[in-house]
Write a protein that holds these residues in place. Sequence first.
Motif, PDB file in Angstrom:
ATOM      1  N   PRO A  16       0.801  -1.224   0.000  1.00  0.00           N
ATOM      2  CA  PRO A  16       0.000   0.000   0.000  1.00  0.00           C
ATOM      3  C   PRO A  16       0.834   1.275   0.000  1.00  0.00           C
ATOM      4  O   PRO A  16       0.411   2.297  -0.545  1.00  0.00           O
ATOM      5  CB  PRO A  16      -0.848  -0.122   1.273  1.00  0.00           C
ATOM      6  CG  PRO A  16      -0.178  -1.144   2.114  1.00  0.00           C
ATOM      7  CD  PRO A  16       0.497  -2.076   1.172  1.00  0.00           C
ATOM      8  N   MET A  17       2.034   1.249   0.582  1.00  0.00           N
ATOM      9  CA  MET A  17       2.908   2.421   0.538  1.00  0.00           C
ATOM     10  C   MET A  17       3.308   2.731  -0.899  1.00  0.00           C
ATOM     11  O   MET A  17       3.286   3.898  -1.329  1.00  0.00           O
ATOM     12  CB  MET A  17       4.159   2.191   1.403  1.00  0.00           C
ATOM     13  CG  MET A  17       3.875   2.138   2.893  1.00  0.00           C
ATOM     14  SD  MET A  17       5.297   1.529   3.850  1.00  0.00           S
ATOM     15  CE  MET A  17       6.380   2.954   3.801  1.00  0.00           C
ATOM     16  N   VAL A  18       3.671   1.704  -1.651  1.00  0.00           N
ATOM     17  CA  VAL A  18       4.035   1.899  -3.057  1.00  0.00           C
ATOM     18  C   VAL A  18       2.838   2.444  -3.833  1.00  0.00           C
ATOM     19  O   VAL A  18       2.971   3.369  -4.647  1.00  0.00           O
ATOM     20  CB  VAL A  18       4.543   0.585  -3.677  1.00  0.00           C
ATOM     21  CG1 VAL A  18       4.702   0.722  -5.191  1.00  0.00           C
ATOM     22  CG2 VAL A  18       5.864   0.169  -3.041  1.00  0.00           C
ATOM     23  N   ARG A  19       1.665   1.891  -3.561  1.00  0.00           N
ATOM     24  CA  ARG A  19       0.463   2.347  -4.262  1.00  0.00           C
ATOM     25  C   ARG A  19       0.203   3.823  -3.998  1.00  0.00           C
ATOM     26  O   ARG A  19      -0.055   4.602  -4.927  1.00  0.00           O
ATOM     27  CB  ARG A  19      -0.744   1.518  -3.803  1.00  0.00           C
ATOM     28  CG  ARG A  19      -2.085   2.011  -4.352  1.00  0.00           C
ATOM     29  CD  ARG A  19      -3.256   1.269  -3.739  1.00  0.00           C
ATOM     30  NE  ARG A  19      -3.292   1.344  -2.282  1.00  0.00           N
ATOM     31  CZ  ARG A  19      -3.723   2.413  -1.606  1.00  0.00           C
ATOM     32  NH1 ARG A  19      -4.141   3.485  -2.253  1.00  0.00           N
ATOM     33  NH2 ARG A  19      -3.738   2.397  -0.284  1.00  0.00           N
ATOM     34  N   ARG A  51       9.533   0.470  -4.292  1.00  0.00           N
ATOM     35  CA  ARG A  51       9.497  -0.773  -3.519  1.00  0.00           C
ATOM     36  C   ARG A  51      10.896  -1.141  -3.022  1.00  0.00           C
ATOM     37  O   ARG A  51      11.082  -1.481  -1.840  1.00  0.00           O
ATOM     38  CB  ARG A  51       8.923  -1.902  -4.382  1.00  0.00           C
ATOM     39  CG  ARG A  51       8.843  -3.247  -3.657  1.00  0.00           C
ATOM     40  CD  ARG A  51       8.266  -4.320  -4.581  1.00  0.00           C
ATOM     41  NE  ARG A  51       6.929  -3.932  -5.015  1.00  0.00           N
ATOM     42  CZ  ARG A  51       5.837  -4.094  -4.289  1.00  0.00           C
ATOM     43  NH1 ARG A  51       5.917  -4.649  -3.089  1.00  0.00           N
ATOM     44  NH2 ARG A  51       4.668  -3.716  -4.751  1.00  0.00           N
ATOM     45  N   ALA A  52      11.880  -1.071  -3.907  1.00  0.00           N
ATOM     46  CA  ALA A  52      13.244  -1.424  -3.516  1.00  0.00           C
ATOM     47  C   ALA A  52      13.779  -0.468  -2.453  1.00  0.00           C
ATOM     48  O   ALA A  52      14.446  -0.888  -1.498  1.00  0.00           O
ATOM     49  CB  ALA A  52      14.155  -1.416  -4.743  1.00  0.00           C
ATOM     50  N   MET A  53      13.480   0.821  -2.601  1.00  0.00           N
ATOM     51  CA  MET A  53      13.973   1.798  -1.622  1.00  0.00           C
ATOM     52  C   MET A  53      13.304   1.626  -0.265  1.00  0.00           C
ATOM     53  O   MET A  53      13.959   1.719   0.779  1.00  0.00           O
ATOM     54  CB  MET A  53      13.757   3.209  -2.166  1.00  0.00           C
ATOM     55  CG  MET A  53      14.623   3.555  -3.360  1.00  0.00           C
ATOM     56  SD  MET A  53      14.264   5.204  -4.025  1.00  0.00           S
ATOM     57  CE  MET A  53      14.866   6.241  -2.697  1.00  0.00           C
ATOM     58  N   LEU A  93      23.928  -6.144  -1.403  1.00  0.00           N
ATOM     59  CA  LEU A  93      23.282  -7.453  -1.490  1.00  0.00           C
ATOM     60  C   LEU A  93      21.975  -7.380  -2.271  1.00  0.00           C
ATOM     61  O   LEU A  93      21.542  -8.357  -2.888  1.00  0.00           O
ATOM     62  CB  LEU A  93      23.034  -7.995  -0.085  1.00  0.00           C
ATOM     63  CG  LEU A  93      24.286  -8.316   0.740  1.00  0.00           C
ATOM     64  CD1 LEU A  93      23.909  -8.722   2.165  1.00  0.00           C
ATOM     65  CD2 LEU A  93      25.101  -9.411   0.081  1.00  0.00           C
ATOM     66  N   ALA A  94      21.343  -6.202  -2.219  1.00  0.00           N
ATOM     67  CA  ALA A  94      20.079  -6.016  -2.942  1.00  0.00           C
ATOM     68  C   ALA A  94      20.299  -5.465  -4.338  1.00  0.00           C
ATOM     69  O   ALA A  94      19.347  -5.101  -5.021  1.00  0.00           O
ATOM     70  CB  ALA A  94      19.178  -5.062  -2.157  1.00  0.00           C
ATOM     71  N   ALA A 100      17.167  -4.140 -11.425  1.00  0.00           N
ATOM     72  CA  ALA A 100      15.946  -4.521 -12.123  1.00  0.00           C
ATOM     73  C   ALA A 100      14.929  -3.387 -12.094  1.00  0.00           C
ATOM     74  O   ALA A 100      14.180  -3.180 -13.053  1.00  0.00           O
ATOM     75  CB  ALA A 100      15.355  -5.778 -11.503  1.00  0.00           C
ATOM     76  N   ALA A 101      14.910  -2.643 -10.996  1.00  0.00           N
ATOM     77  CA  ALA A 101      13.958  -1.538 -10.873  1.00  0.00           C
ATOM     78  C   ALA A 101      14.398  -0.323 -11.675  1.00  0.00           C
ATOM     79  O   ALA A 101      13.577   0.339 -12.323  1.00  0.00           O
ATOM     80  CB  ALA A 101      13.804  -1.159  -9.404  1.00  0.00           C
TER      81      ALA A 101
END
Length: 210
Positions: A16-19, A51-53, A93-94, A100-101
């Motif tokens: 929901p945060m991303v949305r 999302r990644a952040m 590591l991510a 990809a993002a």
Amino acid sequence: MARPLVRAATRADIDPMVRVLAAAFAHDDPVDEYVFPDETVRHRRAPRMLRAMIKHRFLPAGGAEVALLDDRVVGVLLWYPHGYRPGGLREMLAGPEFLAAMGTAVRRGSDVDAAMDRAAPTEPHLFHVYLGADPAVQRSGIGRALYASFTDKADRQGAALCGICKDANVDYYRALGNERVGAVRLGTAGPELNIMVRRPQPLELRNAHD
């Protein structure tokens, strides 16, 4: 409208945060437009970047709060604590997830990080990066409720607040107690953004005003 509940975000809040943030910053955001100049690419990649952040930066750093109405996330505030610098082992590591993002926008994303680093004061501070509300409830006090929690946190730490914003948002942040102290440019030819700073207020002075 009911008063929103503001609390620390958890991993369960990521979707929901991303949305909320993707909708809030879908249009007329100079930072996302700089990172992803192509609109089609931006609408596809910006939510993945968020999302990644959130997952690898803001949540681990303790820099994420959400505002809820009827148990639904309607507002998000993301910030970096004093001394935080993007990168480090967790982000290494991510790396595949960030790549990809971001795709080919990694360098422009680094330009944004560098601009925030230049804008940050030397004094202890919290640096706000995203403050957004669901468009359906904008102008109803969601952002102010989140920022009130933020200023309380900063004042208890004796820390300043800092952030960068476009011209259209300067008056909004002034109304929240910030002052414009300068400007910073993204990259060498990107947009120039305003540096906004709120100095800490002694708790005894705040309490006297309450």
